[in-house]
Design a protein around this motif. Structure first.
Motif: not given
Length: 661
Positions: A291-295, A327-335
């Motif tokens: 799922t998408s995470c609450e980082w 599966g950690l593309g969300e972190l690239l988008a965030l940072y």
């Protein structure tokens, strides 16, 4: 008094939506790797209440149509809260058990004394406190002749069928995935039978006996086929020591090596667990995979450590490709880039390392885990048993003393039942010989001889509490070992406190519940010393549960003094080491231990001579306590090295506890 604050610790790191999805779609996304319906509750108590409520509902439905309700019940610690809630519902909500037929899932064999058996415990914990008809309670006979066992097992299965089959089977799970006492290799066709208790299953059984030597040779247990034929099955598991096996059961492949995994093929089975037992499930431990995470910082750190181990790279060598492919593309988008995440987490972990666990005086503490001031600090180290302090944080304890802090050690229990009889005999023989030379007419010599004769020739293990004089001797042995270990570590003699919390002093493996008296003893010490810093054992994998009760006692006391001015400026650190270690994402203070300090720590542990080799409660881990401690401390240091940080001989790790508001 708040009696279960330790169960709330996990709530600071797991978002609600991971274990309580908002809707069916989100639930299906989060649980897509889970092959058995799994309900996660915030605490064992909440999960137990849900199970009891479901059982009560089924009982009443059967009552409404005038039919019996057939249930299979386990022993052990896992169902105790379920049984307590069922008793409460019987007394306060008129829940009747008159239509209940109960089958006990297993019984030890041979039983020299029936009071030590599983049925006796179930009578005490449930049957004798509700209105079930004794004629409706079926259990294997632990004292039947050996040549009757085969016929009995066949008849037991036939009796189950004669009453209409099992409506609901309640199950616990062992650390080695045993269901009842069906261990790895058990076939799906197995039925009620006699099995020998060996290896892991013997250690599992030892939790309800004084020691492994007291465990009967075998056990008569229902089989996997018996379980699969039940109309519904509820598997419960509580605590972090069950997390690994729960994940294998729920998300792994069906295999006879993991008997609990057979439940994946049951049409009406479900798993009920608390957050601690759920911790290795993907949606809790690696939510970015489903799922998408609450980082937050801890989850990011967990993800990066996982990625480092997966790619065999240190933090600063991770690339955008590594993130995207796992599966950690969300972190690239965030940072924006891997480098930005890498340097953030590298600095975050680096700032956990300190050689000054009490804070470094006259230093900038903005990036240190502990404050520089006040210096020196008043420190209390709470130790559940009289050796957990040196086993889990012996290097840090010595360093606090060397750095001139005012260190107190408080031993919460006497640890008396963990001393073997042979140790008492040895000390009593020494005492007798000294009296013979210097005071031959002494009553002390007579008492020493009396205890020697009792332990060598008269004592019979019958499930009764240990004699008071023997407990005194055992407690004294541990007390003096602890005093010696503290002295070796640098703690002043008058700074060693023996609290002897009453919940522990039963003379049995089974302890009493935490009470106001226990909490008040801890609270009185806090109010007397008013510490600037506390260390408490957060190691909840202790097989007999003493660590959890001791932690709850300290946290309950803290809860009542949290608004005191001194307490507002006091930091509470949780340590581990005897049974488990903190995971990297939770470590907030890491104290490096040099080779010389590690040797000192080993020597401090070895001051506890009665626990060195013959301790009755080593649990599932065959290593001695000093070996466990060194291996875990070295493993933590090695993980820091693998992540690209400095290389140390060993590291002791700590997590800060923030009192609930």
């Amino acid at each position: 008094m708040k009696t279960n604050l330790s169960s709330q610790i996990t709530l600071t790191r797991i978002p609600l939506r991971y274990y309580r999805p908002e809707n069916a779609f989100e639930h299906s996304v989060l649980t897509r790797l889970e092959k058995i319906p799994t309900n996660i509750y915030e605490s064992a108590e909440e999960g137990s209440f849900a199970i009891a409520k479901e059982i009560a509902t089924q009982i009443r439905k059967k009552q409404d149509i005038g039919k019996p309700f057939v249930i299979a019940l386990p022993g052990g610690r896992s169902p105790l809260s379920v049984y307590k809630e069922l008793i409460r519902m019987h007394k306060e909500e008129k829940l009747s058990f008159r239509n209940v037929i109960a089958f006990v899932e297993y019984e030890f064999y041979p039983l020299a004394n029936p009071s030590a058996g599983n049925l006796a415990r179930l009578k005490e914990e449930l049957f004798d406190q509700v209105d079930i008809d004794p004629a409706n309670i079926y259990c294997p006979d632990g004292s039947m002749p050996k040549d009757a066992i085969l016929d009995f097992c066949r008849q037991y299965e036939e009796t189950i069928q004669s009453v209409g089959g099992i409506d609901c089977m309640l199950l616990g799970i062992g650390n080695s995935s045993n269901i009842m006492f069906n261990v790895g290799g058990t076939t799906i066709s197995s039925r009620t039978r006699m099995v020998l208790l060996e290896g892991a299953s013997r250690k599992e059984a030892a939790r309800t006996f004084p020691s492994q030597e007291n465990v009967p040779a075998g056990i008569i247990t229902m089989g996997i086929s018996t379980m699969m034929n039940a109309r519904s099955v509820i598997l419960m598991a509580w605590g972090e020591d069950k997390a690994s096996i729960v994940a294998k059961t729920v998300e792994g492949k069906v295999s006879d090596a993991v008997p609990s995994s057979y439940l994946q093929n049951h049409p009406n089975a479900k798993v009920v667990i608390d957050l601690s037992a759920a911790y290795d499930l993907t949606r809790i431990s690696h939510p970015w995979l489903v799922t998408s995470c609450e980082w937050d910082n801890k989850l990011i750190r967990r993800a990066i450590v996982w990625l480092c181990q997966l790619t065999d790279k240190p933090i600063l060598k991770l690339t955008n490709k590594d993130y995207s492919e796992h599966g950690l593309g969300e972190l690239l988008a965030l940072y924006g880039s891997a480098y930005n995440v890498n340097i953030k987490i590298f600095n975050d972990i680096q700032h956990t390392i300190t050689g000054w666990p009490g804070g470094k005086p006259n230093a900038d503490d903005s990036n240190r885990p502990e404050r520089a001031n006040p210096y020196p600090k008043k420190v209390i180290v709470f130790s559940p048993h009289p050796d957990d302090d040196v086993i889990s944080m012996g290097g840090t304890l010595r360093r606090l003393c060397d750095q001139h802090h005012d260190v107190h050690v408080a031993y919460e229990t006497s640890g008396n039942i963990a001393v073997g009889d042979e140790e008492v005999i040895r000390y009593c023989e020494y005492l007798r010989d000294v009296c013979e030379k210097y005071s031959p007419d002494s009553a002390v010599k007579d008492k020493a001889n009396e205890i020697i004769n009792y332990l060598r020739y008269e004592k019979v293990e019958n499930g009764e509490p240990e004699r008071k004089d023997v407990l005194f001797m055992k407690g004294t042995i541990r007390r003096e070992e602890a005093r010696h270990g503290c002295r070796y570590s640098g703690v002043k003699d008058d700074h060693v406190h023996f609290l002897d919390l009453p919940f522990y002093e039963t003379g049995l493996v089974k302890k009493n519940d935490l009470s106001e008296v226990d909490k008040d003893i801890v609270k009185a010490l806090l109010l007397e010393i008013k510490p600037d810093q506390m260390f408490v054992a957060g190691d909840l994998a202790d097989p007999h549960g003493t660590h959890k009760v001791c932690l709850d006692a300290v946290l309950a006391a803290i809860d009542e003094v949290k608004d005191e001015e001194w307490m507002k400026n006091c930091r509470v650190w949780m340590y581990r080491g005897a049974w488990a270690e903190w995971e990297m994402d939770h470590i907030e203070m890491a104290v490096p231990i040099s080779p010389e300090e590690l040797r000192f720590k080993r020597n401090a542990i070895l001051k506890h001579q009665s626990q060195a080799e013959s301790a009755p409660y080593l649990g599932d881990d065959e290593r001695l306590f000093w070996q466990r401690a060194e291996d875990r401390n070295r493993a933590t240091a090695e993980l820091y090295r693998q992540l690209g940080l400095a290389s140390y001989e060993a590291i002791e790790a700590f997590v800060q506890y923030i009192p609930l508001r």
